[in-house]
Design an enzyme around this catalytic site. Structure first.
Site, mmCIF file in Angstrom:
data_model
loop_
_atom_site.group_PDB
_atom_site.id
_atom_site.type_symbol
_atom_site.label_atom_id
_atom_site.label_comp_id
_atom_site.label_asym_id
_atom_site.label_seq_id
_atom_site.Cartn_x
_atom_site.Cartn_y
_atom_site.Cartn_z
ATOM 1 N N SER A 147 8.681 12.853 -17.958
ATOM 2 C CA SER A 147 9.392 11.961 -18.416
ATOM 3 C C SER A 147 10.637 11.694 -18.626
ATOM 4 O O SER A 147 11.294 12.534 -18.822
ATOM 5 C CB SER A 147 9.052 10.891 -19.424
ATOM 6 O OG SER A 147 8.945 9.577 -19.380
ATOM 7 N N TYR A 160 7.209 10.325 -28.619
ATOM 8 C CA TYR A 160 6.485 10.692 -26.727
ATOM 9 C C TYR A 160 7.474 11.739 -26.155
ATOM 10 O O TYR A 160 7.741 12.680 -25.787
ATOM 11 C CB TYR A 160 6.779 9.574 -26.117
ATOM 12 C CG TYR A 160 5.795 9.134 -24.365
ATOM 13 C CD1 TYR A 160 4.635 9.927 -24.089
ATOM 14 C CD2 TYR A 160 7.229 9.022 -23.979
ATOM 15 C CE1 TYR A 160 4.215 9.744 -22.820
ATOM 16 C CE2 TYR A 160 7.084 8.700 -22.625
ATOM 17 C CZ TYR A 160 5.832 9.375 -21.896
ATOM 18 O OH TYR A 160 5.256 9.672 -20.863
#
Length: 315
Positions: A147, A160
């Site tokens: 990501s 995250y």
């Protein structure tokens, strides 16, 4: 034919009873291309797994796997080894992703950081290490969905983002170490797409309530409940820009698996070029302002607001 293990433990969505968008779409695509696909799912009875069974050929094998459970990973490894030993394994797609907290790092429980690391980093590490002998014997491919949050400090995504930063660095290291074996390693860093619960406002509202209920009193007083509410409101607003068509990501994963010279990094999605340009070439404060404007711009914590100081003076 060439064989492909598609490790798609779509934990982020399956935890709330769905299955991962990218993994499911890629499994279907590769199955349609004639690959033998081993697709791992968190819940074999869930709608995502059932949809795969319905829409794919009998070649596709569904395997139940929770990436936080080493015994699950071992069972999947043994199954794939038993079915690919003579041929080796052409490709591994690491597509597991988990996040259920949108909050400042200080407000995010330590356990959330650990769970993100467990799924997004250690799960993928264990699976990759376990399948490497088969991948090396085939001179195959590893494609990992990471990501942009692992490259840039998105507000309220520390748990995250930190796990994805670790994952990206790990895969970059594998890339250089596995070069002599002829195994090529690619990273896919997608923009914001609609996958499973990631776009369900009810899920995030529930998570926000749980977070507020779990916060120590002093922290809640310093930041204010309205601070957490506002972050959640902005995130739900941000969800509306999520892209529904997953084909750009599926195409990137497929290219990583099949191109003669796959890219080291793929960036499917809108606005990522601008984001990385700002990140690389402009001062930090410009990047931070951009990320707040693009994603979440938290209000001032309660203890820093003028009316709070005025109240304190009166008291």
């Amino acid at each position: 034919g060439r064989r492909l293990s598609l490790a798609t433990a779509g934990l982020l969505s399956a935890l709330a009873g769905c299955d991962s968008g990218f993994g499911q779409a890629t499994a279907r695509h590769l199955d349609a291309m004639g690959f033998q696909v081993f697709a791992s799912v968190l819940d074999p009875q869930g709608p995502g797994a059932k949809e795969l069974c319905r829409s794919c050929s009998p070649r596709l094998t569904l395997l139940q796997m929770d990436l936080t459970k080493p015994e699950d990973i071992q069972r999947v490894l043994q199954h794939i080894q038993a079915h690919t030993n003579s041929t080796g394994l052409w490709g591994l797609v690491n597509n597991a992703g988990f996040n259920d907290t949108i909050a400042d790092a200080e407000l995010s429980p330590l356990g959330k950081f650990r769970t993100c690391m467990e799924v997004n980093f250690f799960g993928s590490l264990e699976l990759t290490k376990g399948l490497l002998p088969l991948l090396r014997s085939a001179g195959g491919r590893i494609v990992t969905v990471s990501s942009p949050a692992g490259d840039l400090p998105f507000p309220c995504l520390a748990a995250y983002g930190a796990s994805k930063a670790a994952l990206s660095l790990l895969m970059d290291t594998f890339r250089s170490e596995l070069q002599p074996w002829g195994v090529k390693v690619s990273l896919v860093l997608p923009g914001y797409y609609k996958t499973g619960t990631t776009c369900d406002p009810a899920f995030w509202n529930l998570q926000k309530q749980r977070l507020v209920a779990s916060l120590p009193r002093e922290l809640l007083q310093a930041y204010g409940e309205d601070y957490v509410e506002e972050i959640n409101r902005q995130f739900i607003q941000f969800m509306k820009v999520a892209v529904e068509d997953l084909s750009a990501v599926v195409n990137s994963i497929t290219d990583g698996l099949l191109a003669a010279n796959p890219a080291v990094r793929y960036y499917p999605g809108q606005g990522l070029g601008l984001m990385y340009f700002i990140h690389r070439y402009l001062p930090y404060f410009v990047r931070d302002l951009f990320l707040k404007g693009f994603f979440i711009n938290p209000k001032l914590p309660r203890a820093l607001r003028r009316e709070h100081h005025d109240d304190a003076k009166k008291a």
